[in-house]
Design an enzyme around this catalytic site. Structure first.
Site, PDB file in Angstrom:
ATOM      1  N   TYR A 255       0.837  -1.204   0.000  1.00 33.83           N
ATOM      2  CA  TYR A 255       0.000   0.000   0.000  1.00 33.83           C
ATOM      3  C   TYR A 255       0.873   1.255   0.000  1.00 33.83           C
ATOM      4  CZ  TYR A 255      -3.727   3.211   1.531  1.00 33.83           C
ATOM      5  OH  TYR A 255      -4.626   4.252   1.634  1.00 33.83           O
TER       6      TYR A 255
ATOM      7  N   GLY B  22      -2.276   0.337  22.784  1.00 32.05           N
ATOM      8  CA  GLY B  22      -3.302   1.359  22.539  1.00 32.05           C
ATOM      9  C   GLY B  22      -2.769   2.766  22.729  1.00 32.05           C
TER      10      GLY B  22
HETATM   11  P1  NAD Z   1     -12.660   1.929   0.159  1.00 32.22           P
HETATM   12  O1  NAD Z   1     -11.988   0.605   0.238  1.00 32.22           O
HETATM   13  O2  NAD Z   1     -13.984   2.109   0.805  1.00 32.22           O
HETATM   14  O3  NAD Z   1     -12.810   2.391  -1.362  1.00 32.22           O
HETATM   15  C1  NAD Z   1     -11.943   2.018  -2.383  1.00 32.22           C
HETATM   16  C2  NAD Z   1     -12.776   1.748  -3.621  1.00 32.22           C
HETATM   17  O4  NAD Z   1     -11.896   1.398  -4.705  1.00 32.22           O
HETATM   18  C3  NAD Z   1     -13.725   0.577  -3.455  1.00 32.22           C
HETATM   19  O5  NAD Z   1     -14.994   0.921  -3.962  1.00 32.22           O
HETATM   20  C4  NAD Z   1     -13.083  -0.547  -4.262  1.00 32.22           C
HETATM   21  O6  NAD Z   1     -14.017  -1.496  -4.729  1.00 32.22           O
HETATM   22  C5  NAD Z   1     -12.416   0.251  -5.359  1.00 32.22           C
HETATM   23  N1  NAD Z   1     -11.297  -0.467  -5.981  1.00 32.22           N
HETATM   24  C6  NAD Z   1     -10.276  -1.107  -5.341  1.00 32.22           C
HETATM   25  N2  NAD Z   1      -9.432  -1.631  -6.252  1.00 32.22           N
HETATM   26  C7  NAD Z   1      -9.922  -1.295  -7.484  1.00 32.22           C
HETATM   27  C8  NAD Z   1      -9.503  -1.547  -8.809  1.00 32.22           C
HETATM   28  N3  NAD Z   1      -8.395  -2.273  -9.069  1.00 32.22           N
HETATM   29  N4  NAD Z   1     -10.254  -1.082  -9.824  1.00 32.22           N
HETATM   30  C9  NAD Z   1     -11.381  -0.358  -9.590  1.00 32.22           C
HETATM   31  N5  NAD Z   1     -11.833  -0.095  -8.345  1.00 32.22           N
HETATM   32  C10 NAD Z   1     -11.110  -0.553  -7.309  1.00 32.22           C
HETATM   33  O7  NAD Z   1     -11.608   2.981   0.726  1.00 32.22           O
HETATM   34  P2  NAD Z   1     -11.774   4.544   1.016  1.00 32.22           P
HETATM   35  O8  NAD Z   1     -11.553   4.762   2.455  1.00 32.22           O
HETATM   36  O9  NAD Z   1     -13.007   5.062   0.368  1.00 32.22           O
HETATM   37  O10 NAD Z   1     -10.489   5.095   0.256  1.00 32.22           O
HETATM   38  C11 NAD Z   1     -10.573   5.746  -1.010  1.00 32.22           C
HETATM   39  C12 NAD Z   1      -9.191   6.220  -1.414  1.00 32.22           C
HETATM   40  O11 NAD Z   1      -8.671   7.113  -0.437  1.00 32.22           O
HETATM   41  C13 NAD Z   1      -8.159   5.081  -1.561  1.00 32.22           C
HETATM   42  O12 NAD Z   1      -7.325   5.364  -2.648  1.00 32.22           O
HETATM   43  C14 NAD Z   1      -7.378   5.162  -0.266  1.00 32.22           C
HETATM   44  O13 NAD Z   1      -6.080   4.678  -0.427  1.00 32.22           O
HETATM   45  C15 NAD Z   1      -7.399   6.657   0.022  1.00 32.22           C
HETATM   46  N6  NAD Z   1      -7.216   6.936   1.457  1.00 32.22           N
HETATM   47  C16 NAD Z   1      -8.223   6.724   2.354  1.00 32.22           C
HETATM   48  C17 NAD Z   1      -8.024   6.988   3.703  1.00 32.22           C
HETATM   49  C18 NAD Z   1      -9.102   6.816   4.730  1.00 32.22           C
HETATM   50  O14 NAD Z   1      -8.854   7.063   5.911  1.00 32.22           O
HETATM   51  N7  NAD Z   1     -10.317   6.436   4.388  1.00 32.22           N
HETATM   52  C19 NAD Z   1      -6.773   7.435   4.132  1.00 32.22           C
HETATM   53  C20 NAD Z   1      -5.766   7.616   3.203  1.00 32.22           C
HETATM   54  C21 NAD Z   1      -6.002   7.376   1.863  1.00 32.22           C
END
Ligand code: NAD
Ligand code: UDP
Length: 312
Positions: free
Chosen positions: A143, A205
């Site tokens: 990641y 924690g």
């Molecule tokens: P999530 O897992 O809910 O959403 C990710 C989405 O991407 C899902 O709908 C999944 O089905 C889709 N996906 C995964 N692999 C795929 C692929 N190969 N092709 C097409 N679709 C694909 O996660 P989230 O929390 O909504 O995160 C969204 C983005 O934000 C991600 O890129 C994540 O790395 C980034 N992010 C999130 C957080 C957080 O705290 N939520 C923090 C840092 C970064």
């Protein structure tokens, strides 16, 4: 505008689609449904401005759009470690495919990067100019390193091809529409507390995180995507600088639910960062952005969502 949101059926992506539609845009959500679900966006399917495509970002696709938000990638350690090779491919091939599209159609493109690019940070709070402390061979690397290469690609497509890029480094974000089996700490604690189970605290924690409510994050996204400035292509931290230990978070979840909670300590996962807190001066100066929802209020809203889904 016609706007593509990859990962549009996920937690953050579905909130973003909703916001973009509310602002009168045409939205195409692209998702392979690995961690996303139709339920997150089912209420948008009747909107004639909304289109859903089942597609994997590791494969090329031809679309004509004005803006691209590239969010596709599992975000919870449980899910991104399920198939680590696929996680790297999603970040790297996904970025290449989407940047290629942006270059071809001259769309502005936004990358959902992460505070994980700082790894287990030795600088605290983290500023954007900190290069990070990432283990490149551990089980979080698929990641962290995938996201780091994606940032590299964004910067190189900008410098080499003039692609109009934006990079946001997202710090832990929570809110309604997270999956109950998402595996991240806020949803775990809330679901466990609602079910009357012990809250699983990994390690002592005492490790810290900074939790941003989803609405604040989305506001930051929109501002970054629509701001013009000379150094706008450089990464911007978006997160809530309020810093909590996981023990404190457990107590806050108990307060939000209004129940006594019990906890159990479990082993700390490998390379679990000890501390994390964003320095958000760049977002403040560049975007006039800062978070508005305190943890207690955001937790109450998230608890209400999970209580409706699973009872409790
Ligand atoms: P999530 O897992 O809910 O959403 C990710 C989405 O991407 C899902 O709908 C999944 O089905 C889709 N996906 C995964 N692999 C795929 C692929 N190969 N092709 C097409 N679709 C694909 O996660 P989230 O929390 O909504 O995160 C969204 C983005 O934000 C991600 O890129 C994540 O790395 C980034 N992010 C999130 C957080 C957080 O705290 N939520 C923090 C840092 C970064
Ligand atoms: N964590 C925890 N109990 C859980 C899930 C996570 O104590 O049930 C801890 C985890 O070890 C980490 C913190 O909570 O220290 C945040 O974990 P999460 O997976 O939400 O996000 P990340 O580690 O990617 O920031």
């Amino acid at each position: 505008m016609r706007i593509l949101v990859t990962g549009g059926a996920g937690f953050i992506g579905s909130h973003l689609c909703e916001r973009l539609l509310n602002e009168g845009n045409e939205v195409i959500a692209l998702d392979n449904f690995f961690t996303g679900r139709r339920e997150n966006i089912v209420h948008l399917l009747d909107n004639h401005q909304f289109e859903l495509i089942r597609h994997d970002v590791t494969e090329p696709i031809l679309l004509e759009v004005d803006q691209i938000y590239n969010l596709a990638c599992p975000a919870s350690p449980v899910h991104y470690q399920y198939n680590p090779v696929k996680t790297v491919k999603t970040s790297v091939m996904g970025a290449i495919n989407m940047l290629g599209m942006a270059k071809r159609v001259r769309a502005r493109i936004f990358q959902a990067s992460t505070s994980e690019v700082y790894g287990d940070p030795l600088v605290h709070p983290q500023t954007e100019d900190y290069f990070g402390n990432v283990n490149c061979i551990g089980n979080r690397s698929c990641y962290d390193e995938g996201k780091r290469v994606a940032e590299t690609l964004f910067m190189d497509y900008h410098r080499q091809n003039g692609v109009d890029t934006r990079i946001v480094r997202i710090f832990n974000t929570y809110g309604p529409k997270m999956l109950e089996n998402d595996g991240r700490v806020v949803s775990n604690f809330i679901v466990q507390a609602l079910r009357g189970e012990e809250l699983t605290i990994y390690g002592t924690g005492n490790q810290t995180r900074s939790f941003c409510y989803i609405d604040d994050l989305i506001e930051g996204f929109i501002r970054l995507m629509n701001t013009e400035a000379e150094d706008i292509h450089l990464p911007v931290n978006i997160g809530n600088p309020g810093e909590f230990t996981m023990n404190e978070l457990a107590t806050e979840v108990g307060k939000a639910i209004g129940k006594d909670i019990t906890v159990k300590n479990m082993p700390l996962p490998q390379d679990d960062p000890k501390q994390r807190k964003p320095n958000i001066e760049r977002a403040k100066n560049l975007l006039g952005w800062s978070p508005t929802v305190p943890l207690a209020e955001g937790l109450r809203k998230t608890v209400a969502y999970f209580a409706e889904r699973i009872g409790g």
